[in-house]
Every structure is written in structure tokens, then in C-alpha cells.
Design a protein around this motif. Structure first.
Motif, PDB file in Angstrom:
ATOM      1  N   HIS A 136      39.248  53.269  43.646  1.00 48.31           N
ATOM      2  CA  HIS A 136      38.414  52.104  43.353  1.00 48.31           C
ATOM      3  C   HIS A 136      37.024  52.544  42.895  1.00 48.31           C
ATOM      4  O   HIS A 136      36.002  52.007  43.322  1.00 48.31           O
ATOM      5  N   LYS A 171      34.675  49.823  41.221  1.00 49.38           N
ATOM      6  CA  LYS A 171      34.032  48.887  42.151  1.00 49.38           C
ATOM      7  C   LYS A 171      32.879  49.567  42.883  1.00 49.38           C
ATOM      8  O   LYS A 171      31.818  48.968  43.108  1.00 49.38           O
ATOM      9  N   SER A 225      30.842  50.895  35.233  1.00 49.15           N
ATOM     10  CA  SER A 225      31.870  50.268  36.083  1.00 49.15           C
ATOM     11  C   SER A 225      32.658  49.225  35.313  1.00 49.15           C
ATOM     12  O   SER A 225      33.878  49.121  35.440  1.00 49.15           O
ATOM     13  N   GLU A 240      36.591  49.087  34.475  1.00 48.32           N
ATOM     14  CA  GLU A 240      37.386  47.925  34.872  1.00 48.32           C
ATOM     15  C   GLU A 240      38.171  47.376  33.696  1.00 48.32           C
ATOM     16  O   GLU A 240      39.335  47.003  33.825  1.00 48.32           O
ATOM     17  N   ASN A 243      38.972  41.938  33.644  1.00 50.00           N
ATOM     18  CA  ASN A 243      37.737  41.959  34.418  1.00 50.00           C
ATOM     19  C   ASN A 243      36.866  40.743  34.143  1.00 50.00           C
ATOM     20  O   ASN A 243      35.648  40.776  34.338  1.00 50.00           O
TER      21      ASN A 243
END
Length: 370
Positions: free
Chosen positions: A147, A150, A205, A209, A215
Motif C-alpha cells: 500500500h 496510500k 501517490s 494509484e 482512483n
């Protein structure tokens, strides 16, 4: 939580009708977020959003979340807080929900816990929670593998928020000492390195994503974050421009400007484009090359708004963007072209809503007929 998702089981608004009287309120004092009809007429003893017919008076009391809400898992309380915020719920209720989610996540070194700290910090302007979010992200790298995007987003937004809060506090102190001092547009941002790193993390980020999954939601959430910070009057010009520049770049990269119907992201992006153009105009563009770069950068947004000619809110945004663009251009012919185009858009909007006072006033201010 998306708009189509239901609220967590057992947590519903108190409705005005008797059939829904058994639904669980968010707060024990009857003060609810949202816009559902009131169960009774408000009095001086009640908050305006109190829906509880049995409430004896809540205006002066402290808001306490219902035990049934507090019994929910941390993730559901956080989701409820975000939905209430998005729907414009009562600020005190939203704050309590965010704080409750943070308390439930206490001791957990997960990205979900860091996200709760970040969202609470953003909502209540709490630097300590932003710092805690960064610390939790650092610890969560070993437990929440896979992740990375995130983690970058949380870290980036927390860093940017901390820079903004420190600058706002510093500016407030300065204004208290000298209320007559005009803003210095060349003032430097304190914590420039942290700001640049935070903005870079946010951008990185969202790129990560977009390569992994849809996203759309996180893009809109991030644009809303930038929009909220940039509306603070206490931000110095250079900091506001840096935030708007990053936000506009995100909007141009991640919002679908070929879409036939607009979304929340389109509205936020158009507002950001207007504010960015205003900030650029304040920076005094020195030559036609610079002003042409501004015009070209706004091209996709202007083109999109031209396709939304039947939508009144889009027409208003289009006209505002053209008006501020006319003040940022160096070429006199371009200035007149943008100004005249803004008038035409407002006149078209007037045909859609002849009674709209805002449109009529704008046309009058521009010296044009409806």
C-alpha cells in the motif's frame, strides 16, 4: 465511503415520520448532521439541526455520540465521519466522529489508523495529529506492505498540512501585532523543503494509484483538501500559489476532461483553476510568453466547460474563469477576446435561468445587457 454506499448498520438519521422513530441517532442530544426534515420546530433551547422530538434542550449542552455509534468498529466510525463531512453535516458532530475513530484506532500502526489521524487533523487543524499520522505511516510500512501509494498520500498531505498550519499561526500573530500591514507577495514559505516533499509525495501517490485501480474517489478527496486549504485568507501568496499549482496539475492529469457529464472532481478542479489564475495574475506576468503558458495550461478545462453550455453551474464557472483569465493575459487582443467570451457565456446562462440574480448582477457589473 462512496455516495452510493449505505451508512454503517444501525446508524441512521432520525427521520420526521413516526415509522422511523426507532432509528438510531448519531448523538444523544439529538443534534444530527445532514438535511433530513426536522421532527419539530426549533426553539431557543435547541440547536438548529436537532431532530429528536423527546429532546428537552440541547443548545447549551456538550455533544455526545450515541453508544451504538461508539460501539462500531473504528473503520465504520471513520467512514461515517467522512460521509457526514462530505454531506455538510454539523461540524461538532463530524469532529466528534473523527475523534472517536482516532480513539478506536489508538495503538494500531496501520495505514487505516494513519488515515484517521490525517482526516481528523485536516478537519480540526490539529498539527499534533498530522505529526502522529506521519509517525504511524513510518511504523506501518512493515505491516501494510503493498500500500505504498496510500502511505505516500498520507505522508504528503500531513506534511503539507503542517506547513500550512504553522504559516497560518505565524501570520495570525503578525497580523495581531500590525493589522494595517499589506501582504508581501514575495514573502517566502517557511518550511519550503517539507512543502515541496509533501506536494511531490501527493502527486507520486496519485500517479501510482492511477496505474493500479480507479482512483476517482481519492482524487476528488485530495482536490477537496487543496480547495479547503487554499480558501484560508491567512495563507501567504507564495504558499497558496504552490498549493494551487500542485492541485491544478493533479486535476489536469487525473480528471477526465472528455467526460460528457461533470462530477465533484470537475467542479473542484474548475474552482482551483480560477483561484490559480487569480494567483498568477497577482504575480504580475512579465511577458506574453508567460501569459500564453497560463492560457495553454487552462486549455483542457476551458474546452470542457464549453461542452457544458446547458448546465448552469458550469456556465457560471466558465464565465468566472474567462473573467480572471482576461486579467492574467498580456496580449490586449486576447484580453478583449476572453472578456467578450465571458459576457457571451453569462448571457447564455441568463437564458437558462432568467431570474438568477447573480447572473444579472455580473452582467451589469461588466456593462453588458442580459
Amino acid at each position: 465511503m462512496s455516495d452510493t454506499e449505505q451508512k454503517p448498520t444501525g446508524v441512521k438519521r432520525v427521520a420526521a415520520d413516526a415509522e422511523a422513530a426507532s432509528e438510531t441517532p448519531l448523538c444523544t442530544n439529538g443534534s444530527l448532521a445532514g438535511t433530513s426534515k426536522r421532527a419539530r420546530t426549533a426553539s431557543k433551547n435547541h440547536t438548529e439541526d436537532c431532530h429528536d422530538a423527546s429532546c428537552k434542550g440541547c443548545a447549551g449542552g456538550e455533544i455526545a455520540l450515541d453508544p451504538e455509534v461508539l460501539a462500531l468498529p473504528a473503520e465504520k466510525i471513520l467512514a461515517l465521519a467522512e460521509q457526514e463531512e462530505a454531506e455538510g453535516g454539523d461540524r461538532s458532530v463530524v469532529t466528534k466522529l473523527y475523534e472517536a475513530s482516532v480513539e478506536k484506532f489508538a495503538g494500531q500502526s496501520t495505514l487505516a489508523s494513519a488515515w484517521a489521524l490525517l482526516r481528523c487533523a485536516e478537519f480540526v487543524d490539529y498539527d499534533e495529529y498530522a505529526a502522529d499520522a506521519v509517525a504511524v505511516v513510518s511504523k506501518a510500512k512493515d505491516t501494510d506492505k503493498g500500500h505504498g501509494a496510500k502511505a505516500l498520500l498520507i505522508n504528503g498531505r500531513a506534511q503539507v498540512l503542517r506547513v500550512c498550519l504553522r504559516q497560518e499561526n505565524r501570520r495570525s500573530q503578525q497580523e495581531a501585532e500590525d493589522e494595517t500591514e499589506a501582504e508581501d507577495l514575495s514573502a517566502k514559505v517557511s518550511g519550503r523543503h517539507a512543502l515541496e516533499q509533501g506536494l511531490a509525495d501527493i502527486s507520486a501517490s496519485l500517479k501510482a494509484e492511477s496505474s493500479e485501480e480507479d482512483n476517482t474517489g481519492i482524487v476528488e478527496n485530495t482536490l477537496a483538501f487543496f480547495a479547503a486549504r487554499c480558501q484560508r485568507y491567512s495563507l501567504i501568496h507564495s504558499l497558496r500559489l504552490a498549493l494551487l499549482d500542485c492541485a491544478l496539475d493533479i486535476a489536469l492529469r487525473h480528471v477526465d476532461w472528455s467526460a460528457k457529464e461533470g462530477t465533484g472532481s470537475h467542479v473542484l478542479a474548475c474552482k482551483i483553476a480560477i483561484w490559480w489564475t487569480m494567483a498568477m495574475a497577482d504575480s504580475t506576468l512579465e511577458n506574453e510568453t508567460q501569459s500564453r503558458a497560463v492560457e495553454e495550461r487552462l486549455g483542457p478545462i476551458v474546452a470542457y466547460l464549453e461542452t457544458q453550455a446547458s448546465d448552469l453551474p458550469s456556465c457560471k464557472l466558465h464565465a468566472q474563469l474567462l473573467i480572471v483569465l482576461s486579467s492574467a493575459l498580456a496580449d490586449e487582443d486576447k484580453v478583449v477576446e476572453a472578456f467578450d467570451a465571458a459576457i457571451r457565456v453569462l448571457q447564455a446562462a441568463h437564458k437558462i435561468a432568467p431570474e438568477d440574480r447573480d447572473i444579472i448582477d455580473q452582467l451589469e457589473d461588466l456593462g453588458a445587457e442580459a
